[in-house]
Design a protein around this motif. Structure first.
Motif, PDB file in Angstrom:
ATOM      1  N   CYS A   1     100.244  74.213  -7.736  1.00 19.78           N
ATOM      2  CA  CYS A   1     100.977  73.604  -6.625  1.00 19.78           C
ATOM      3  C   CYS A   1     102.477  73.555  -6.927  1.00 19.78           C
ATOM      4  CB  CYS A   1     100.443  72.196  -6.368  1.00 19.78           C
ATOM      5  SG  CYS A   1     100.951  71.501  -4.783  1.00 19.78           S
TER       6      CYS A   1
ATOM      7  N   HIS B   1     105.433  75.262  -4.827  1.00 19.78           N
ATOM      8  CA  HIS B   1     106.622  74.534  -4.374  1.00 19.78           C
ATOM      9  C   HIS B   1     107.896  75.264  -4.804  1.00 19.78           C
ATOM     10  CE1 HIS B   1     105.629  70.839  -2.298  1.00 19.78           C
ATOM     11  NE2 HIS B   1     104.621  70.607  -3.135  1.00 19.78           N
TER      12      HIS B   1
ATOM     13  N   VAL C   1     108.592  78.432  -2.685  1.00 16.70           N
ATOM     14  CA  VAL C   1     109.088  78.066  -1.350  1.00 16.70           C
ATOM     15  C   VAL C   1     110.548  77.624  -1.430  1.00 16.70           C
ATOM     16  CG1 VAL C   1     108.843  76.432   0.549  1.00 16.70           C
ATOM     17  CG2 VAL C   1     106.812  77.487  -0.447  1.00 16.70           C
TER      18      VAL C   1
ATOM     19  N   ASP D   1     104.397  83.194   1.774  1.00 22.70           N
ATOM     20  CA  ASP D   1     103.325  82.819   2.709  1.00 22.70           C
ATOM     21  C   ASP D   1     102.160  82.168   1.966  1.00 22.70           C
ATOM     22  OD1 ASP D   1     104.826  83.852   4.754  1.00 22.70           O
ATOM     23  OD2 ASP D   1     103.744  85.753   4.869  1.00 22.70           O
TER      24      ASP D   1
ATOM     25  N   ALA E   1     103.273  78.684   0.722  1.00 25.51           N
ATOM     26  CA  ALA E   1     103.308  77.682   1.786  1.00 25.51           C
ATOM     27  C   ALA E   1     101.901  77.198   2.125  1.00 25.51           C
ATOM     28  CB  ALA E   1     103.983  78.273   3.021  1.00 25.51           C
ATOM     29  N   ALA E   2     100.945  78.138   2.158  1.00 24.56           N
ATOM     30  CA  ALA E   2      99.556  77.759   2.439  1.00 24.56           C
ATOM     31  C   ALA E   2      98.996  76.876   1.324  1.00 24.56           C
ATOM     32  CB  ALA E   2      98.700  79.010   2.614  1.00 24.56           C
TER      33      ALA E   2
ATOM     34  N   VAL F   1     100.746  74.920  -0.764  1.00 22.82           N
ATOM     35  CA  VAL F   1     101.391  73.606  -0.711  1.00 22.82           C
ATOM     36  C   VAL F   1     100.720  72.734   0.341  1.00 22.82           C
ATOM     37  CG1 VAL F   1     103.524  72.418  -0.036  1.00 22.82           C
ATOM     38  CG2 VAL F   1     103.617  74.358  -1.603  1.00 22.82           C
ATOM     39  N   GLU F   2     100.425  73.351   1.505  1.00 23.88           N
ATOM     40  CA  GLU F   2      99.800  72.595   2.595  1.00 23.88           C
ATOM     41  C   GLU F   2      98.382  72.154   2.247  1.00 23.88           C
ATOM     42  OE1 GLU F   2      98.698  73.136   7.349  1.00 23.88           O
ATOM     43  OE2 GLU F   2      99.767  74.704   6.261  1.00 23.88           O
ATOM     44  N   ARG F   3      97.630  73.012   1.586  1.00 23.31           N
ATOM     45  CA  ARG F   3      96.219  72.706   1.308  1.00 23.31           C
ATOM     46  C   ARG F   3      96.021  72.007  -0.032  1.00 23.31           C
ATOM     47  NH1 ARG F   3      93.359  78.343   1.809  1.00 23.31           N
ATOM     48  NH2 ARG F   3      91.453  77.076   1.603  1.00 23.31           N
TER      49      ARG F   3
ATOM     50  N   GLY G   1      98.478  70.552  -2.073  1.00 28.88           N
ATOM     51  CA  GLY G   1      99.299  69.368  -2.338  1.00 28.88           C
ATOM     52  C   GLY G   1      98.563  68.065  -2.102  1.00 28.88           C
ATOM     53  N   PRO G   2      97.997  67.840  -0.908  1.00 24.71           N
ATOM     54  CA  PRO G   2      97.266  66.582  -0.656  1.00 24.71           C
ATOM     55  C   PRO G   2      96.063  66.413  -1.583  1.00 24.71           C
ATOM     56  CG  PRO G   2      97.765  67.723   1.401  1.00 24.71           C
ATOM     57  CD  PRO G   2      98.092  68.673   0.304  1.00 24.71           C
TER      58      PRO G   2
END
Length: 728
Positions: A16, A20, A23, A153, A156-157, A159-161, A163-164
């Motif tokens: 992750c 980051h 990006v 790309d 970014a995917a 980080v979105e998936r 990260g949380p």
């Protein structure tokens, strides 16, 4: 809670963090381009506003604005109004608060429109500091290439998936944290660990960590120097301009870039995905749309004007299908461009190019059948291969498709038979079809018979937009002026040709005699079977179809004579005047007259020029196409010749075609000259001394000639008297 969970969370955290970083690195690279671009665009906008008269403000308000007192107050341009502002305007007798406010508001409206449309031109021959800074900033992203885009790309995917999930799984990173966490929190943490394991395993399986690591290195690496960035821009200006258009948001009119297709067809094309896994270059927006069009519509004609990259659009479609699992493709083209196709496939994609031509073509075909890849063959050779079964061929690409416009011709019947056994077929042609409806109908009949029946003889008479609407399911054409938003670009194409048997005989004779200059022009010694001359005719014919002017350069007067005879024979078939040759024996005044007559000729025309005579002191910006008959010993000579056409005053892109023969003197010259200190040459070429004395930075004619002659005599097993390098 065990070590496995802690390691899973740690691996997920590292992945992750890497995502980051990528990006952020990409965002910084893009911001650097925007920061370099902003003052350039602002300066261009201010200059344009300084040229717009105050009277134009009436147009914005549909004539309601009263500007008489403002003009009496000495304000001449929109820029002066903006610089003054409402307060200074109110100081003018007779100008009230409302008039001042409305005048400034109208000026701001024009300024916004101007800023949205200014186009940046990168002039590497006169690079000022701001342009150099822009090229250096763009260089980082261009050099990083499509892999960096894929990495961003993917990052970014992730980080979105991821990260949380890493946050949710934090209690699982230590025993104490798990102990003090509540039951619900522990359950969520363990569930997050399971998902982290799955995502990290999936990422590792697809090589994402390595992709991210490489992208970080590439995005942080600047050019070796400003000169290195400028030289790289010269080599691939289209990629720089494409990226510039994307970042600036100054893209061509969407309707124009989509070929004015009807909404239903355009929407279907936009919805088509385009996988770039097997592609090595980025596409301009209109090129990506063209590749999607070929995929979405399945059996089409891609008819873009010459110079817009039909080849790369076709390769992009092949690369997409390869990513979907297709393994066998076929490109059919004239023999004159076969080598160019194989080189472009190798250079622009990871696909395997297989030339199916020459005496070993059947063995090569068997290898292609077994291993797959992109077979590249000629119209004549295609007749000798068995037609594939249904579904076996992923896509059939037919270049210079107007070669199969006559349905009774053998080559047309062969292509039709292959097309019947292939679900996806793309015809490429730069020849406009609006005025050749019968020929167009014949091509469409191969692709979409039902549509061909619906095209009437008068379809083209109704106008190009009406014609394109009628044929939209099968035909896409864009023009340079519609889709190239920047000022003219310079596009170089090396046209590699295989010598014909008679060319080879002439070449062997020249090598045996040790005559370097005869070796260089052997490809034109026997015009009736000349491979280079055949390709030159094709280039000129396509330029004629598009109404473009052409300059043909050669060092040798006798080569220009051969070219003149060859083109003179075809003048009846191809409208347009033929001027020259312009040579050293032509008086300077007459040289300029020839150039002026060439520029004044309506529509298509051809000017023949000896490269050292035409490359100095004459402006040929009427030309959009340049053909160089053989590589030059001195790169500066070629550069100066091309600069005669690509300069201020040129209103179109300039396409340079350098005719090269494989396996002999041309290939050796190109390789040797590429191995020179390129950056030194670039620096020297832009200096005043280099412009006046190009010999100072070029290699020795005699040394290069002697070395090439000796190597070619050894390769061909010939020998003999070696003539001086300067022999004519």
């Amino acid at each position: 809670m065990g070590r496995g969970e802690r390691e899973a969370v740690a691996r997920g955290g590292r992945l992750c963090e890497a995502a980051h970083a990528v990006v952020a690195d990409h965002a910084r690279a893009v911001d650097a381009v925007r920061a370099a671009l902003e003052p350039i665009c602002e300066d261009l906008a201010q200059r344009e506003l300084d040229a717009i008269p105050v009277a134009r403000l009436r147009d914005v308000t549909e004539g309601r604005l009263r500007l008489g007192e403002v003009e009496k107050g000495g304000f001449r341009t929109v820029r002066e109004v903006l610089d003054a502002g409402p307060y200074r305007l109110r100081q003018i007798p007779g100008v009230g608060q409302q008039t001042a406010a409305q005048t400034v508001a109208a000026a701001r409206q024009i300024a916004e429109a101007v800023r949205d449309t200014v186009a940046v031109h990168i002039d590497v021959d006169r690079p000022e500091p701001r342009i150099t800074a822009l090229v250096a900033a763009l260089h980082v992203l261009v050099e990083a290439g499509p892999d960096a885009r894929r990495a961003v790309d993917a990052a970014a995917a992730l980080v979105e998936r991821l990260g949380p999930l890493v946050t949710e799984a934090r209690p699982a990173s230590g025993r104490l944290r798990m102990l003090i966490a509540g039951q619900s929190r522990r359950e969520r943490a363990l569930a997050a660990v399971v998902e982290i394991r799955r995502l990290t395993a999936e990422a590792e399986q697809h090589g994402v960590p390595e992709l991210l690591a490489q992208a970080s290195v590439d995005l942080l690496r600047g050019p070796a120097s400003d000169i290195a960035a400028l030289v790289d821009f010269e080599l691939r200006s289209a990629e720089y301009y494409s990226l510039l258009a994307e970042i600036s948001g100054r893209r061509p009119d969407p309707a124009a870039s989509e070929g004015f297709l009807p909404d239903d067809v355009a929407e279907r094309v936009r919805a088509q995905t385009l996988d770039d896994t097997h592609r090595r270059v980025s596409l301009r927006g209109y090129q990506a749309f063209g590749a999607r069009f070929t995929l979405a519509q399945r059996r089409v004609i891609l008819g873009d004007e010459m110079g817009l990259g039909k080849t790369i659009q076709a390769i992009a479609a092949l690369a997409h299908l390869a990513a979907e699992g297709q393994s066998h493709f076929m490109v059919v083209c004239p023999a004159s461009v076969l080598i160019n196709w194989t080189r472009e496939i190798d250079k622009r994609s990871t696909l395997r190019a297989m030339p199916l031509h020459g005496p070993d073509r059947h063995e090569a075909f068997a290898d292609w059948k077994g291993r797959g890849g992109v077979g590249v063959t000629t119209f004549d050779a295609l007749r000798g291969f068995p037609v594939p079964g249904g579904g076996e061929l992923g896509m059939l690409v037919v270049d210079e498709a107007h070669y199969v416009k006559n349905p009774q011709a053998r080559r047309s019947m062969t292509v039709t038979e292959w097309a019947e056994h292939c679900d996806r077929v793309v015809f490429l042609t730069g020849t406009p079809m609006e005025n050749r409806v019968s020929e167009f109908r014949n091509l469409v009949a191969v692709l979409q018979p039902g549509l061909a029946d619906a095209i009437g003889d008068r379809a083209g008479v109704a106008g190009s937009k009406a014609f394109r609407k009628a044929v939209a399911p099968a035909y896409l054409r864009r023009n340079q002026q519609d889709v190239l938003t920047e000022l003219p670009a310079l596009q170089h194409t090396d046209e590699w040709e295989e010598l014909s048997p008679s060319d080879e005989d002439a070449y062997r004779e020249a090598v045996g005699a040790g005559n370097f200059m005869a070796m260089r022009r052997a490809a034109y010694a026997r015009p009736e079977k000349s491979a280079k001359l055949n390709r030159l005719r094709e280039i000129v014919a396509e330029a004629a179809e598009n109404g473009l002017k052409v300059v043909v350069f050669s060092q040798f007067r006798d080569v220009l004579g051969v070219v003149k005879d060859a083109l003179g024979e075809s003048r009846d078939a191809v409208d347009g005047a033929l001027f020259g040759p312009l040579s050293g024996s032509v008086p300077p005044v007459r040289r300029q007259q020839l150039v002026d007559e060439f520029a004044a000729a309506p529509g298509h025309a051809v000017l023949l020029a000896q490269i050292e005579a035409g490359g100095v002191g004459l402006n040929m910006q009427a030309a959009s196409v340049v053909v160089i008959c053989e590589p030059q010993i001195k790169p500066t000579v070629e550069h100066q010749a091309v600069a005669r056409t690509h300069r201020m005053g040129q209103v179109r892109s300039v396409r340079v075609h350098r005719l090269l023969a494989t396996g002999g003197v041309d290939e050796r010259m190109v390789r040797m000259l590429e191995n020179k200190a390129r950056l030194f040459d670039a620096y020297a070429r832009r200096s005043a001394v280099a412009e006046s004395t190009p010999d100072a930075v070029d290699v020795s004619d005699v040394a290069l000639a002697r070395r090439i002659v000796e190597e070619e005599q050894a390769r061909l097993g010939t020998g003999g008297h070696e003539e001086p390098a300067g022999s004519q």
